[in-house]
Design a protein around this motif. Structure first.
Motif, short mmCIF file in Angstrom:
data_model
loop_
_atom_site.label_atom_id
_atom_site.label_comp_id
_atom_site.label_asym_id
_atom_site.label_seq_id
_atom_site.Cartn_x
_atom_site.Cartn_y
_atom_site.Cartn_z
N ASP A 136 3.08 -28.37 11.48
CA ASP A 136 3.98 -29.50 11.76
C ASP A 136 5.34 -29.27 11.10
OD1 ASP A 136 1.99 -30.75 13.21
OD2 ASP A 136 1.57 -32.28 11.69
N TRP A 137 5.31 -28.81 9.85
CA TRP A 137 6.56 -28.55 9.13
C TRP A 137 7.37 -27.45 9.82
CZ3 TRP A 137 7.45 -23.97 6.09
CH2 TRP A 137 8.72 -23.93 5.53
N ILE A 138 6.73 -26.34 10.15
CA ILE A 138 7.44 -25.24 10.81
C ILE A 138 8.03 -25.73 12.13
CG2 ILE A 138 7.18 -23.00 11.94
CD1 ILE A 138 5.07 -22.35 9.75
N GLY A 139 7.25 -26.47 12.89
CA GLY A 139 7.76 -27.02 14.16
C GLY A 139 8.96 -27.92 13.95
N SER A 140 8.96 -28.68 12.84
CA SER A 140 10.07 -29.60 12.57
C SER A 140 11.38 -28.86 12.32
CB SER A 140 9.74 -30.52 11.40
OG SER A 140 9.85 -29.83 10.16
N LEU A 141 11.30 -27.62 11.86
CA LEU A 141 12.52 -26.85 11.61
C LEU A 141 13.31 -26.63 12.89
CD1 LEU A 141 11.10 -24.10 9.20
CD2 LEU A 141 12.41 -26.15 8.58
N PHE A 142 12.62 -26.64 14.03
CA PHE A 142 13.25 -26.36 15.31
C PHE A 142 13.31 -27.60 16.20
CE2 PHE A 142 11.60 -22.51 13.53
CZ PHE A 142 12.65 -21.63 13.68
N ALA A 143 13.05 -28.76 15.62
CA ALA A 143 12.98 -30.00 16.39
C ALA A 143 14.30 -30.35 17.08
CB ALA A 143 12.53 -31.16 15.49
N GLU A 144 15.41 -29.98 16.49
CA GLU A 144 16.70 -30.33 17.09
C GLU A 144 17.12 -29.39 18.21
OE1 GLU A 144 19.89 -31.41 14.51
OE2 GLU A 144 18.52 -32.27 13.02
N LEU A 145 16.33 -28.35 18.44
CA LEU A 145 16.64 -27.43 19.53
C LEU A 145 15.85 -27.84 20.77
CD1 LEU A 145 16.44 -23.97 17.70
CD2 LEU A 145 18.46 -25.40 18.08
N ASP A 146 16.55 -27.97 21.89
CA ASP A 146 15.85 -28.28 23.14
C ASP A 146 15.26 -26.98 23.70
OD1 ASP A 146 18.00 -26.97 24.34
OD2 ASP A 146 18.90 -28.80 25.12
N ASP A 147 14.51 -27.09 24.79
CA ASP A 147 13.84 -25.92 25.36
C ASP A 147 14.81 -24.79 25.71
OD1 ASP A 147 11.36 -27.04 24.96
OD2 ASP A 147 11.14 -27.75 27.02
N PRO A 148 15.94 -25.08 26.36
CA PRO A 148 16.88 -23.98 26.65
C PRO A 148 17.42 -23.31 25.37
CG PRO A 148 17.37 -25.86 28.04
CD PRO A 148 16.36 -26.32 27.04
N ASP A 149 17.68 -24.13 24.32
CA ASP A 149 18.15 -23.57 23.04
C ASP A 149 17.08 -22.63 22.45
OD1 ASP A 149 20.58 -24.91 23.03
OD2 ASP A 149 19.85 -26.55 21.76
#
Length: 176
Positions: A136-149
């Protein structure tokens, strides 16, 4: 680039300053490399800080993760291979995890000289909880990136990796 300067490790900031003073044409690429290295170091520090209160290192966490879905356990050499560490290193990690009650070692059923490592109930509970928290934490690092990003970042990182010695060696092995 001003925000990027703040995220750099002090040693990287100093080296980048020298490159800029000398007017090196590669200064921009050096800055990007140092930015990536500084990000990786920050993630490593955060990871260590999240595991330390539980008395775990990243190495111990990896072993718990590897053992989590293995009801029959794994041999120490399989754990070393899976974790990418030496057998001596894995022995030390296993000693600590066994001492803390996370795992046990038993002689193999067919060959008593071959040890099997399995999680205890405490180890299974900790592994399941930590796996969820950590992913969950690792995923949160990239939460602000959308799929194309995310797709673009994957592509860019892969392109850079292919320029490394390891990337070139992997490409040569794939062509054989």
């Amino acid at each position: 680039m001003h925000d990027a300067q703040h995220m750099l490790e002090p040693k990287h900031r100093a080296l980048l300053g020298v490159a800029a003073e000398r007017g090196l044409s590669s200064a921009d690429g050096i800055g990007l490399c140092f930015q990536l290295l500084s990000l990786a170091a920050a993630i490593d520090r955060d990871c260590a800080a999240r595991l330390a209160p539980r008395g775990l290192s990243e190495g111990k966490f990896v072993l718990l993760f590897l053992l989590h879905e293995q009801a029959d356990g794994l041999a120490p050499h399989e754990l070393a291979d899976g974790a990418g560490v030496t057998r001596a290193t894995v022995t030390g990690l296993l000693d600590g995890l066994e001492r803390d009650g996370f795992l046990s070692r038993q002689p193999g059923q067919e060959d008593r000289r071959k040890t099997r490592v399995t999680l205890t109930a405490k180890g299974r509970t900790a592994a399941a909880r930590l796996f969820k928290e950590h992913t969950d934490w690792i995923g949160s690092l990239f939460a602000e990136l959308d799929d194309p990003d995310r797709a673009r970042l994957r592509e860019l990182l892969a392109r850079i990796w292919r320029s490394t010695d390891a990337g070139r060696a992997a490409a040569r092995e794939g062509q054989s």
